[in-house]
Scaffold this active site. Structure first.
Site, PDB file in Angstrom:
ATOM      1  N   GLY A  49       0.825  -1.196   0.000  1.00  0.00           N
ATOM      2  CA  GLY A  49       0.000   0.000   0.000  1.00  0.00           C
ATOM      3  C   GLY A  49       0.861   1.249   0.000  1.00  0.00           C
ATOM      4  O   GLY A  49       2.007   1.218   0.461  1.00  0.00           O
ATOM      5  N   GLN A  54       3.005   9.864   1.161  1.00  0.00           N
ATOM      6  CA  GLN A  54       4.294   9.153   1.162  1.00  0.00           C
ATOM      7  C   GLN A  54       5.161   9.498  -0.039  1.00  0.00           C
ATOM      8  O   GLN A  54       6.335   9.130  -0.075  1.00  0.00           O
ATOM      9  CB  GLN A  54       4.076   7.642   1.243  1.00  0.00           C
ATOM     10  CG  GLN A  54       3.496   7.213   2.595  1.00  0.00           C
ATOM     11  CD  GLN A  54       3.346   5.711   2.666  1.00  0.00           C
ATOM     12  OE1 GLN A  54       2.367   5.176   2.167  1.00  0.00           O
ATOM     13  NE2 GLN A  54       4.315   5.035   3.244  1.00  0.00           N
ATOM     14  N   CYS A 111       6.004  -0.118   7.467  1.00  0.00           N
ATOM     15  CA  CYS A 111       5.604   1.052   6.681  1.00  0.00           C
ATOM     16  C   CYS A 111       6.784   1.464   5.819  1.00  0.00           C
ATOM     17  O   CYS A 111       7.911   1.522   6.310  1.00  0.00           O
ATOM     18  CB  CYS A 111       5.211   2.182   7.619  1.00  0.00           C
ATOM     19  SG  CYS A 111       4.762   3.694   6.751  1.00  0.00           S
ATOM     20  N   LEU A 112       6.513   1.761   4.548  1.00  0.00           N
ATOM     21  CA  LEU A 112       7.589   2.152   3.643  1.00  0.00           C
ATOM     22  C   LEU A 112       8.243   3.466   4.074  1.00  0.00           C
ATOM     23  O   LEU A 112       9.362   3.763   3.659  1.00  0.00           O
ATOM     24  CB  LEU A 112       7.067   2.275   2.208  1.00  0.00           C
ATOM     25  CG  LEU A 112       6.534   0.960   1.591  1.00  0.00           C
ATOM     26  CD1 LEU A 112       5.930   1.237   0.225  1.00  0.00           C
ATOM     27  CD2 LEU A 112       7.643  -0.082   1.488  1.00  0.00           C
ATOM     28  N   HIS A 153      -4.245   1.298   7.861  1.00  0.00           N
ATOM     29  CA  HIS A 153      -2.881   1.842   7.838  1.00  0.00           C
ATOM     30  C   HIS A 153      -2.776   3.005   6.839  1.00  0.00           C
ATOM     31  O   HIS A 153      -2.242   4.067   7.162  1.00  0.00           O
ATOM     32  CB  HIS A 153      -1.895   0.719   7.473  1.00  0.00           C
ATOM     33  CG  HIS A 153      -0.462   1.157   7.390  1.00  0.00           C
ATOM     34  ND1 HIS A 153       0.509   0.704   8.266  1.00  0.00           N
ATOM     35  CD2 HIS A 153       0.178   2.012   6.555  1.00  0.00           C
ATOM     36  CE1 HIS A 153       1.667   1.272   7.956  1.00  0.00           C
ATOM     37  NE2 HIS A 153       1.490   2.068   6.914  1.00  0.00           N
ATOM     38  N   GLU A 154      -3.296   2.776   5.626  1.00  0.00           N
ATOM     39  CA  GLU A 154      -3.148   3.810   4.588  1.00  0.00           C
ATOM     40  C   GLU A 154      -4.037   5.011   4.876  1.00  0.00           C
ATOM     41  O   GLU A 154      -3.643   6.153   4.618  1.00  0.00           O
ATOM     42  CB  GLU A 154      -3.441   3.227   3.202  1.00  0.00           C
ATOM     43  CG  GLU A 154      -2.520   2.074   2.786  1.00  0.00           C
ATOM     44  CD  GLU A 154      -1.034   2.404   2.884  1.00  0.00           C
ATOM     45  OE1 GLU A 154      -0.646   3.578   2.754  1.00  0.00           O
ATOM     46  OE2 GLU A 154      -0.249   1.463   3.122  1.00  0.00           O
ATOM     47  N   HIS A 157      -2.455   7.404   7.103  1.00  0.00           N
ATOM     48  CA  HIS A 157      -1.510   8.325   6.445  1.00  0.00           C
ATOM     49  C   HIS A 157      -2.206   9.604   5.982  1.00  0.00           C
ATOM     50  O   HIS A 157      -1.576  10.659   5.911  1.00  0.00           O
ATOM     51  CB  HIS A 157      -0.868   7.658   5.219  1.00  0.00           C
ATOM     52  CG  HIS A 157       0.311   6.785   5.550  1.00  0.00           C
ATOM     53  ND1 HIS A 157       1.423   7.259   6.206  1.00  0.00           N
ATOM     54  CD2 HIS A 157       0.552   5.473   5.303  1.00  0.00           C
ATOM     55  CE1 HIS A 157       2.298   6.267   6.351  1.00  0.00           C
ATOM     56  NE2 HIS A 157       1.796   5.171   5.816  1.00  0.00           N
TER      57      HIS A 157
HETATM   58 ZN    ZN Z   1       2.721   3.345   5.872  1.00  0.00          ZN
END
Ligand code: ZN
Length: 176
Positions: A49, A54, A111-112, A153-154, A157
């Site tokens: 995701g 991000q 998380c990226l 999670h997304e 963000h």
């Molecule tokens: Zn993330």
């Protein structure tokens, strides 16, 4: 064209509320191109995701995908332990979430934007997302387990939250 870098924790865009994707952007090539770029960044990472903040853009836009190929190294037991189920690419604009019941599941999450950390995070087990697609059409989708976790999670963000905010203060102190 070079792909944008993934913004790392500490950048203010990850702590800010994302603005809704404006009506006059829905259905445009600009939005489709942005979703395609985000999909490429997510696949290259690789991740399941990615939210627009991000890549440094404060817009309520998310891409999600868990391809079979990402799971090919995992055996059936590992897949079950991680709650992995393949789901096709979803482009999600302006999402609102509703959780179902009190069911919670705790799984490791990464998380990226927070490299080299994984932590177990309790999340609602079942979630419905109401959102717009790239053309502005409203739709609803219900997900359980990993998909519910990915929605949560997304969407966090888009609300300026990182998954660490769901980890207890004690655990956070130990991670430092
Ligand atoms: Zn993330």
């Amino acid at each position: 064209m070079a792909l944008p870098n993934i913004v790392q924790a500490g950048h203010p865009v990850l702590r800010a509320d994302a603005a809704p994707v404006p009506a006059d952007m829905l259905g445009t090539k600009r939005l489709r191109d942005l979703a395609a770029t985000m999909t490429e960044v997510m696949r290259k990472a690789p991740g399941v995701g990615l939210a627009a903040p991000q890549i440094g853009l404060g817009l309520a836009l998310i891409v999600l995908e868990d391809a079979e190929s990402l799971m090919s190294r995992l055996g059936p037991d590992e897949r079950a332990a991680r709650g992995r189920v393949a789901f096709p690419l979803q482009v999600i604009a302006n999402p609102a979430l509703t959780t179902h019941g009190a069911g919670r599941a705790t799984f490791f999450e990464g998380c990226l934007s927070v490299p080299d950390f994984r932590e177990s995070v309790p999340r609602a087990q079942k979630v419905t997302v109401r959102a717009q697609d790239v053309n502005g059409k409203w739709y609803e989708m219900t997900g359980e387990d990993l998909l519910a976790r990915a929605f949560l999670h997304e969407t966090d963000h888009l609300n300026g939250k990182l998954y660490m905010s769901h980890v207890s203060a004690l655990k956070r102190a130990l991670m430092k």
